[in-house]
Design a protein around this motif. Structure first.
Motif, PDB file in Angstrom:
ATOM      1  N   VAL A 210      39.667  44.247  34.859  1.00 59.80           N
ATOM      2  CA  VAL A 210      38.993  43.107  35.490  1.00 59.80           C
ATOM      3  C   VAL A 210      39.991  41.965  35.593  1.00 59.80           C
ATOM      4  O   VAL A 210      40.622  41.599  34.589  1.00 59.80           O
ATOM      5  N   ASP A 211      40.178  41.414  36.779  1.00 56.47           N
ATOM      6  CA  ASP A 211      41.010  40.224  36.973  1.00 56.47           C
ATOM      7  C   ASP A 211      40.112  39.013  36.751  1.00 56.47           C
ATOM      8  O   ASP A 211      39.241  38.710  37.569  1.00 56.47           O
ATOM      9  N   VAL A 212      40.310  38.313  35.614  1.00 57.51           N
ATOM     10  CA  VAL A 212      39.395  37.220  35.253  1.00 57.51           C
ATOM     11  C   VAL A 212      39.615  35.978  36.112  1.00 57.51           C
ATOM     12  O   VAL A 212      38.720  35.133  36.220  1.00 57.51           O
ATOM     13  N   ILE A 213      40.797  35.836  36.736  1.00 61.84           N
ATOM     14  CA  ILE A 213      41.033  34.679  37.605  1.00 61.84           C
ATOM     15  C   ILE A 213      40.307  34.870  38.934  1.00 61.84           C
ATOM     16  O   ILE A 213      39.595  33.985  39.406  1.00 61.84           O
ATOM     17  N   GLN A 214      40.483  36.046  39.536  1.00 60.99           N
ATOM     18  CA  GLN A 214      39.859  36.305  40.836  1.00 60.99           C
ATOM     19  C   GLN A 214      38.412  36.780  40.713  1.00 60.99           C
ATOM     20  O   GLN A 214      37.724  36.922  41.730  1.00 60.99           O
ATOM     21  N   GLU A 232      33.021  44.607  42.520  1.00 59.89           N
ATOM     22  CA  GLU A 232      32.387  43.617  41.646  1.00 59.89           C
ATOM     23  C   GLU A 232      32.594  44.010  40.188  1.00 59.89           C
ATOM     24  O   GLU A 232      32.710  45.192  39.852  1.00 59.89           O
ATOM     25  N   ILE A 233      32.584  43.003  39.329  1.00 58.03           N
ATOM     26  CA  ILE A 233      32.744  43.253  37.894  1.00 58.03           C
ATOM     27  C   ILE A 233      31.513  44.004  37.388  1.00 58.03           C
ATOM     28  O   ILE A 233      30.378  43.635  37.733  1.00 58.03           O
ATOM     29  N   PRO A 234      31.703  45.080  36.584  1.00 58.00           N
ATOM     30  CA  PRO A 234      30.540  45.789  36.029  1.00 58.00           C
ATOM     31  C   PRO A 234      29.594  44.840  35.302  1.00 58.00           C
ATOM     32  O   PRO A 234      30.037  43.869  34.656  1.00 58.00           O
ATOM     33  N   GLN A 235      28.307  45.084  35.405  1.00 52.56           N
ATOM     34  CA  GLN A 235      27.271  44.204  34.863  1.00 52.56           C
ATOM     35  C   GLN A 235      27.497  43.892  33.378  1.00 52.56           C
ATOM     36  O   GLN A 235      27.371  42.746  32.944  1.00 52.56           O
ATOM     37  N   THR A 239      29.608  38.694  31.457  1.00 49.08           N
ATOM     38  CA  THR A 239      29.585  37.580  30.495  1.00 49.08           C
ATOM     39  C   THR A 239      30.921  37.466  29.779  1.00 49.08           C
ATOM     40  O   THR A 239      31.486  36.368  29.628  1.00 49.08           O
ATOM     41  N   LEU A 240      31.455  38.620  29.350  1.00 54.03           N
ATOM     42  CA  LEU A 240      32.748  38.628  28.648  1.00 54.03           C
ATOM     43  C   LEU A 240      33.865  38.145  29.567  1.00 54.03           C
ATOM     44  O   LEU A 240      34.758  37.401  29.135  1.00 54.03           O
ATOM     45  N   ARG A 245      37.769  33.981  31.000  1.00 59.94           N
ATOM     46  CA  ARG A 245      38.286  33.039  32.001  1.00 59.94           C
ATOM     47  C   ARG A 245      38.347  31.634  31.412  1.00 59.94           C
ATOM     48  O   ARG A 245      39.331  30.900  31.593  1.00 59.94           O
ATOM     49  N   GLN A 246      37.280  31.272  30.681  1.00 57.68           N
ATOM     50  CA  GLN A 246      37.243  29.954  30.049  1.00 57.68           C
ATOM     51  C   GLN A 246      38.311  29.840  28.961  1.00 57.68           C
ATOM     52  O   GLN A 246      38.972  28.804  28.817  1.00 57.68           O
ATOM     53  N   GLU A 247      38.495  30.923  28.201  1.00 59.68           N
ATOM     54  CA  GLU A 247      39.533  30.953  27.149  1.00 59.68           C
ATOM     55  C   GLU A 247      40.919  30.770  27.769  1.00 59.68           C
ATOM     56  O   GLU A 247      41.758  30.031  27.242  1.00 59.68           O
ATOM     57  N   LEU A 248      41.149  31.437  28.912  1.00 63.06           N
ATOM     58  CA  LEU A 248      42.427  31.311  29.621  1.00 63.06           C
ATOM     59  C   LEU A 248      42.665  29.867  30.054  1.00 63.06           C
ATOM     60  O   LEU A 248      43.749  29.309  29.842  1.00 63.06           O
ATOM     61  N   ILE A 249      41.642  29.249  30.647  1.00 64.66           N
ATOM     62  CA  ILE A 249      41.773  27.857  31.122  1.00 64.66           C
ATOM     63  C   ILE A 249      42.086  26.920  29.954  1.00 64.66           C
ATOM     64  O   ILE A 249      42.921  26.020  30.062  1.00 64.66           O
TER      65      ILE A 249
END
Length: 748
Positions: A210-214, A232-235, A239-240, A245-249
């Protein structure tokens, strides 16, 4: 139409046609356009601990960029082997011995790649590669995580300020745990790191990332994973993915002011904002992006290539400088001249020779161009030797293959034939510049072994092999021990010397015998000791007179591999023209101690006073006085022997943990850490190198061949009393034996 006609004529399957079409496409080598935009050039290295998958990753990169038409495995089971492991020994052993250079194109960007060895014995190959590269990919195993050589590579990247991406490889392995590896990158390597990817399944269930930025799921389909499908990201991962993504930011915000302000103002950064911030922080080495994948299973390589283009520097992003030798005065800081990497050819040519290799057509010299341009037929100068050489041929390298080019520009990595030089030499087209680029750090050797050709008729080939290998590899050294009447080779480990012995047999038809390994012990003082030595000799005519007064004292433990000479004299007692003689005499005495015959280290010679004679004093007299002063301190001072301590990392199944700890303790090792992961135990220890010989056979027999270990030099430390006594006794016996043989010869 071409495909359909082939199919009708030869009745080939579609997959065969696709492969043929691909081969036709990839057989054209990447264009070497002199006017390639500097922003579209990347010089990267691939570095890691041994067996982390560097060469496999490079093989996939070359395949996906169309540089090669087929992928082969490192072990060479198909009798071909990986492209970058061109040496037969590399394919047989499944390890990289020499760094190999190649170049390719990805999305209109020229990428120069150097694949480096992972074994600590070949660490100089990593050292010189990182010296000339702008960026690097640090590969980590998803099971092993941060290992001993990972720490070494990390230190080397820090030494040359090389920005890097971390790539966690082998997600398909049993026990893969990328989260644990990321926490080790933060704790053990000290990186501000966060993942850009999230795995979709692990071990045998690895499906993609999963590319968390895109905010996209990437699946790698087709027979070789060359079709990247976005979905699409698997259901169950959405959430993870948002949390990551927030952790990266947050991690990037801590290192980047622009994104930090947006974070404090609670603005939502766009995809472009995040990528721009990652690039800025990656170039500043304040943040390390972490990517995931499995090169062997063809997953995650294309996003890694995209990240190389997006986050790693181009030659203009790196500030390179040379030392202006014309401005260097004694005691002054040398002037730094910053080099201009523009590819217009208007600036004077400056390049660094970073690797030598004996090729089919003579010595092959690898260079990195930092400024200006060089054309075939131009004349260049070696700044160190002041010699000039005309360039009849310029080549770019693809492992052991090469492509002729007519010119090279700033930012290019290329090679020349027939240039007599040493590794680390600077080349220019105008000697008036007198610029020198920073050289390459060469670690000290730690193991010595006696060596001799099995057949005396092979001595010529033996000499040729030694001359070539010592020139190519500065950590492989050759010397003659006059006391024991034997030739010695020194290197970074048993494997290092073993490989060269095998290469002598294969490449020069000269089988050799290696003797018992000898460890590079050192001698040092335990406490300060003063000296007052008068050297006086009168034998008719001009005599010799020199007096030196001062103190020899031990250096702190962190400096115990250094030798320092300090001139603290004032006044006319010792004229300044005689000081070099004292220093030379002291340095020469440091080459062979009087306690066990090993080098002195960790001592400081402080010359405080002395006396001279107006007629009889000379530099030779003060040189001999320094000899006498060291001998005087040897008799009066307390000396001890230092031995190299190795940082050892042993990975074994958990059921063997107890016996292996006992094995290490028996060898006077100190356990520094233990880690358990999925029925495997990793033992960290510090063990004297002298105790490590034969450890691999004991480890394998104790673990049914399942255990493996790696070690690297850590520091020098005082040897235990038994070892010290044994070394002194052996040295004294050798001295007595040598003197008795001399007396017999005199009688005869």
């Amino acid at each position: 139409m071409f495909a359909s006609s082939l199919c009708s004529r030869r009745k080939l399957k579609f997959s065969h046609i696709a492969r043929l079409r691909f081969r036709l496409f990839s057989s054209t080598t990447p264009a070497h356009n002199a006017h390639v935009d500097l922003k579209k050039i990347r010089n990267i290295g691939i570095s890691a601990h041994i067996d982390s998958g560097k060469t496999t990753l490079t093989e996939r990169i070359l395949f996906y960029t169309g540089r090669i038409s087929e992928m082969h495995e490192v072990k060479g089971k198909d009798q071909v082997g990986a492209t970058m492991d061109s040496m037969e020994l590399e394919r047989q052993r499944g390890i990289t011995i020499q760094s190999a250079a190649t170049y390719t194109i990805w999305k209109d960007h020229n990428i120069n790649i150097i694949d480096t060895p992972g074994h600590v014995d070949f660490t100089v190959e990593v050292e010189r590669a990182l010296r000339v590269l702008d960026g690097a990919i640090l590969v980590l195993c998803a099971v092993g995580g941060v290992q001993s050589q990972t720490l070494t590579v990390n230190r080397q990247m820090k030494r040359y300020s090389v920005p890097c991406l971390a790539f966690i490889n082998k997600l398909d392995r049993m026990g893969a745990n990328p989260d644990r590896v990321i926490s080790q990158i933060r704790s053990k390597l000290g990186h501000n790191a966060a993942p850009l990817h999230l795995p979709i399944g692990l071990e045998g269930e690895t499906k993609g990332i999963v590319d968390v930025i895109q905010r996209k799921a990437l699946y790698f389909e087709g027979p070789h994973g060359n079709l990247v499908r976005e979905d699409e990201i698997p259901q169950d991962l959405r959430t993870l993915a948002e949390d990551r993504r927030q952790e990266l930011i947050e991690h990037v915000s801590n290192a980047d002011e622009i994104l930090g302000e947006m974070f404090l103002e609670e603005k939502t950064p766009s995809e472009a904002d995040i990528k721009a911030a990652i690039r800025r922080t990656c170039l500043a080495r304040s943040f390390t992006p972490v990517l995931l994948g499995t090169a062997l299973k063809n997953k995650g390589v294309q996003p890694l290539l995209d990240a190389v283009l997006e986050y790693l520097p181009c030659p203009s992003d790196v500030q390179n400088y040379a030392i202006n030798n014309n401005s260097t005065n004694e005691g002054e800081e040398p002037e730094k001249v910053f080099l201009n990497p523009a590819r217009n050819g208007d600036n004077p040519f400056v390049s660094l020779a970073f690797k030598l290799e004996a090729g089919k057509f003579g010595q092959l010299t690898y260079l990195r161009c930092y400024q200006g341009m060089l054309k075939k037929g131009d004349t260049i100068y070696n700044v160190r030797t002041r010699k000039k050489v005309r360039i009849p041929r310029l080549v770019r390298l693809h492992a052991d293959q090469m492509e002729d080019v007519s010119e090279v520009y700033a930012g290019d990595i290329f090679a020349l034939f027939g240039v007599d030089c040493a590794s680390g030499d600077t080349f220019v087209t105008d000697l008036k510049l007198n610029l020198t680029l920073e050289s390459i750090h060469v670690p000290d050797t730690v193991v010595s072994m006696s060596i001799s050709p099995n057949n005396t008729k092979d001595r010529d080939n033996f000499s040729k092999a030694i001359a070539r290998f010592t020139k190519e590899d500065p950590t492989f050294q050759f010397s003659y021990d006059a006391d024991n009447k034997e030739t010695l080779v020194s290197g970074m480990g048993e494997l290092h010397l073993e490989i060269y012995a095998q290469r002598m047999e294969r490449e020069y038809n000269c089988p050799v015998t290696l003797g018992k390994p000898k460890v590079s012990f050192r001698e040092t003082l335990q406490g300060p000791c003063t000296f007052d030595y008068l050297h006086k000799k009168q034998s008719g005519g001009q005599g010799q007179y020199a007096r030196v007064i001062g103190v020899i004292e031990p250096l702190p433990p962190h400096q115990n591999t250094q030798i320092i000479f300090k001139d603290e004299t004032s006044g006319p007692n010792i004229p300044k023209q005689y000081i070099p003689g004292v220093k030379k005499g002291f340095m020469e005495m440091c080459q062979k101690g009087l306690l066990s015959g090993h080098k002195l280290s960790g001592v400081c010679f402080r010359l405080q006073d002395g006396a001279h004679h107006i007629v009889d004093s000379s530099e030779l007299a003060f040189y001999l006085a320094a000899h006498g002063a060291v001998k005087q301190v040897f008799e009066e001072g307390n000396w001890q022997i230092l031995e190299p301590i190795m940082m050892v990392e042993v990975a074994v199944p958990e059921e063997y943990q107890g016996p292996i700890i006992g094995l290490i303790t028996k060898r006077h090792g100190i356990i520094t850490g233990l880690e358990g992961n999925n029925q495997w135990a990793t033992i960290f220890a510090e063990v004297p190198l002298n105790e490590m010989f034969g450890f691999v056979s004991e480890l394998r027999s104790s673990t049914q061949g399942k255990g493996e270990y790696s070690m690297e030099y850590s520091r020098y430390s005082p040897a235990i009393p038994e070892v010290q006594e044994k070394l002194i006794q052996e040295y004294q016996q050798a001295q007595e034996g040598g003197s008795s043989q001399t007396q017999k010869k005199k009688k005869n």
